[in-house]
Motif scaffolding. Structure first.
Motif, mmCIF file in Angstrom:
data_model
loop_
_atom_site.group_PDB
_atom_site.id
_atom_site.type_symbol
_atom_site.label_atom_id
_atom_site.label_comp_id
_atom_site.label_asym_id
_atom_site.label_seq_id
_atom_site.Cartn_x
_atom_site.Cartn_y
_atom_site.Cartn_z
ATOM 1 N N ILE A 256 -43.909 -51.021 18.982
ATOM 2 C CA ILE A 256 -44.687 -50.132 19.843
ATOM 3 C C ILE A 256 -45.899 -50.861 20.431
ATOM 4 O O ILE A 256 -46.285 -50.612 21.570
ATOM 5 C CB ILE A 256 -45.081 -48.812 19.136
ATOM 6 N N GLU A 257 -46.476 -51.780 19.687
ATOM 7 C CA GLU A 257 -47.603 -52.554 20.235
ATOM 8 C C GLU A 257 -47.139 -53.395 21.425
ATOM 9 O O GLU A 257 -47.828 -53.477 22.435
ATOM 10 C CB GLU A 257 -48.216 -53.460 19.163
ATOM 11 N N TYR A 258 -45.980 -53.979 21.294
ATOM 12 C CA TYR A 258 -45.470 -54.862 22.341
ATOM 13 C C TYR A 258 -45.027 -54.080 23.582
ATOM 14 O O TYR A 258 -45.241 -54.520 24.712
ATOM 15 C CB TYR A 258 -44.309 -55.693 21.785
ATOM 16 N N PHE A 259 -44.408 -52.915 23.361
ATOM 17 C CA PHE A 259 -43.806 -52.173 24.473
ATOM 18 C C PHE A 259 -44.540 -50.883 24.854
ATOM 19 O O PHE A 259 -44.030 -50.110 25.659
ATOM 20 C CB PHE A 259 -42.350 -51.810 24.132
ATOM 21 N N TYR B 185 -40.028 -39.045 8.277
ATOM 22 C CA TYR B 185 -39.946 -40.329 8.967
ATOM 23 C C TYR B 185 -41.310 -40.995 8.964
ATOM 24 O O TYR B 185 -42.325 -40.352 9.209
ATOM 25 C CB TYR B 185 -39.473 -40.141 10.412
ATOM 26 N N LYS B 186 -41.287 -42.300 8.716
ATOM 27 C CA LYS B 186 -42.513 -43.089 8.689
ATOM 28 C C LYS B 186 -42.236 -44.387 9.438
ATOM 29 O O LYS B 186 -41.182 -45.001 9.287
ATOM 30 C CB LYS B 186 -42.886 -43.370 7.231
ATOM 31 N N ILE B 187 -43.206 -44.823 10.228
ATOM 32 C CA ILE B 187 -43.050 -46.045 11.009
ATOM 33 C C ILE B 187 -43.148 -47.262 10.077
ATOM 34 O O ILE B 187 -43.934 -47.270 9.137
ATOM 35 C CB ILE B 187 -44.090 -46.103 12.151
ATOM 36 N N THR B 188 -42.344 -48.279 10.331
ATOM 37 C CA THR B 188 -42.371 -49.518 9.544
ATOM 38 C C THR B 188 -43.249 -50.547 10.259
ATOM 39 O O THR B 188 -43.688 -50.334 11.391
ATOM 40 C CB THR B 188 -40.956 -50.106 9.396
ATOM 41 N N ASP B 189 -43.456 -51.674 9.609
ATOM 42 C CA ASP B 189 -44.192 -52.769 10.254
ATOM 43 C C ASP B 189 -43.469 -53.235 11.513
ATOM 44 O O ASP B 189 -44.101 -53.514 12.541
ATOM 45 C CB ASP B 189 -44.383 -53.943 9.283
ATOM 46 N N ALA B 190 -42.143 -53.311 11.442
ATOM 47 C CA ALA B 190 -41.364 -53.699 12.628
ATOM 48 C C ALA B 190 -41.537 -52.673 13.736
ATOM 49 O O ALA B 190 -41.629 -53.024 14.917
ATOM 50 C CB ALA B 190 -39.893 -53.853 12.266
ATOM 51 N N GLY B 191 -41.610 -51.397 13.383
ATOM 52 C CA GLY B 191 -41.840 -50.343 14.357
ATOM 53 C C GLY B 191 -43.218 -50.454 14.987
ATOM 54 O O GLY B 191 -43.381 -50.277 16.197
ATOM 55 N N LEU B 192 -44.215 -50.768 14.155
ATOM 56 C CA LEU B 192 -45.579 -50.957 14.672
ATOM 57 C C LEU B 192 -45.641 -52.128 15.644
ATOM 58 O O LEU B 192 -46.277 -52.038 16.707
ATOM 59 C CB LEU B 192 -46.562 -51.170 13.519
ATOM 60 N N GLN B 193 -44.976 -53.219 15.308
ATOM 61 C CA GLN B 193 -44.953 -54.379 16.203
ATOM 62 C C GLN B 193 -44.254 -54.032 17.513
ATOM 63 O O GLN B 193 -44.702 -54.426 18.595
ATOM 64 C CB GLN B 193 -44.252 -55.555 15.524
ATOM 65 N N LEU C 66 -41.773 -43.825 18.190
ATOM 66 C CA LEU C 66 -42.679 -44.783 17.551
ATOM 67 C C LEU C 66 -44.135 -44.486 17.905
ATOM 68 O O LEU C 66 -45.018 -44.544 17.047
ATOM 69 C CB LEU C 66 -42.313 -46.221 17.958
ATOM 70 N N TYR C 67 -44.377 -44.161 19.160
ATOM 71 C CA TYR C 67 -45.734 -43.840 19.608
ATOM 72 C C TYR C 67 -46.262 -42.616 18.847
ATOM 73 O O TYR C 67 -47.401 -42.600 18.378
ATOM 74 C CB TYR C 67 -45.720 -43.589 21.114
ATOM 75 N N MET C 68 -45.425 -41.630 18.721
ATOM 76 C CA MET C 68 -45.796 -40.408 18.008
ATOM 77 C C MET C 68 -46.115 -40.708 16.544
ATOM 78 O O MET C 68 -47.130 -40.264 16.016
ATOM 79 C CB MET C 68 -44.628 -39.420 18.124
ATOM 80 N N LEU C 69 -45.250 -41.480 15.881
ATOM 81 C CA LEU C 69 -45.463 -41.812 14.466
ATOM 82 C C LEU C 69 -46.698 -42.681 14.271
ATOM 83 O O LEU C 69 -47.380 -42.586 13.253
ATOM 84 C CB LEU C 69 -44.228 -42.499 13.887
ATOM 85 N N LYS C 70 -46.990 -43.526 15.241
ATOM 86 C CA LYS C 70 -48.175 -44.380 15.129
ATOM 87 C C LYS C 70 -49.462 -43.567 15.269
ATOM 88 O O LYS C 70 -50.476 -43.861 14.643
ATOM 89 C CB LYS C 70 -48.139 -45.486 16.187
ATOM 90 N N LYS C 71 -49.422 -42.521 16.079
ATOM 91 C CA LYS C 71 -50.620 -41.733 16.355
ATOM 92 C C LYS C 71 -51.013 -40.798 15.208
ATOM 93 O O LYS C 71 -52.143 -40.318 15.188
ATOM 94 C CB LYS C 71 -50.451 -40.926 17.641
ATOM 95 N N VAL C 72 -50.105 -40.538 14.279
ATOM 96 C CA VAL C 72 -50.435 -39.664 13.145
ATOM 97 C C VAL C 72 -50.572 -40.511 11.884
ATOM 98 O O VAL C 72 -50.004 -41.597 11.794
ATOM 99 C CB VAL C 72 -49.381 -38.556 12.932
#
Length: 171
Positions: free
Chosen positions: A78-81, A68-76, A14-20
């Motif tokens: 990774i932000e939390y954890f 693979y693409k991060i979803t809104d749930a994935g973004l939430q 998730l961190y990786m997908l969020k950073k790109v």
């Protein structure tokens, strides 16, 4: 605190997908995860499948590749954890992405596919994109499957050079 190493693998992805700012292929994710020796290829595939099932990421296939693409749930998530990922691992991921981001972006934005047209010819469709904009799209007819495969493979390596040459000729 994380309850398993699988949870850490999920957070790393998730961190990786969020950073790109673009979707990543399974190969691109695997390259980072395996090169850093976080886990094995088979464990990674289990984690990716579980993440898709739990809606932390979405997938789509194009040109025989899974993206693979991060979803809104994935973004939430990774932000939390995000603090559950050690600073060392975050630094390794950032370093890897800094070193490989141009190549990864290029792989995600340049593709070619081919298909049989009727009884004899093959059509090769070559596309280069920048963000959401198509820079160039070519459709070429070739006589053999071998020629189509060669053209598709060469497009991946020479699309930038081809685009520049066409622009120079036409301008």
């Amino acid at each position: 605190m994380l309850d398993s190493t699988y949870s850490l693998y999920k957070l790393i992805i998730l961190y990786m997908l969020k950073k790109v700012s673009f979707p990543l292929t399974s190969t691109q994710i695997s390259d980072l995860i395996i090169s850093q020796k976080y886990t094995s290829y088979f464990h990674l595939q289990e984690v990716l499948h579980e993440m898709e099932t739990s809606n932390l990421l979405t997938t789509y296939s194009k040109n025989h590749m899974t993206y693979y693409k991060i979803t809104d749930a994935g973004l939430q998530t990774i932000e939390y954890f995000k603090n559950e990922i050690s600073p060392e691992i975050r630094k390794e991921i950032s370093g890897y992405l800094d070193l490989h981001s141009y190549q990864m972006r290029s792989e995600a934005s340049t593709f070619a596919e081919y298909y049989k047209d009727g009884d004899s010819d093959y059509i090769v469709s070559c596309v280069a994109r920048e963000g959401n904009q198509t820079l160039i799209e070519l459709k070429l007819t070739v006589p053999t499957k071998s020629a189509a495969e060669t053209l598709a493979e060469n497009w991946k390596r020479k699309s930038q050079e081809t685009y520049e040459a066409i622009m120079k000729i036409l301008m």
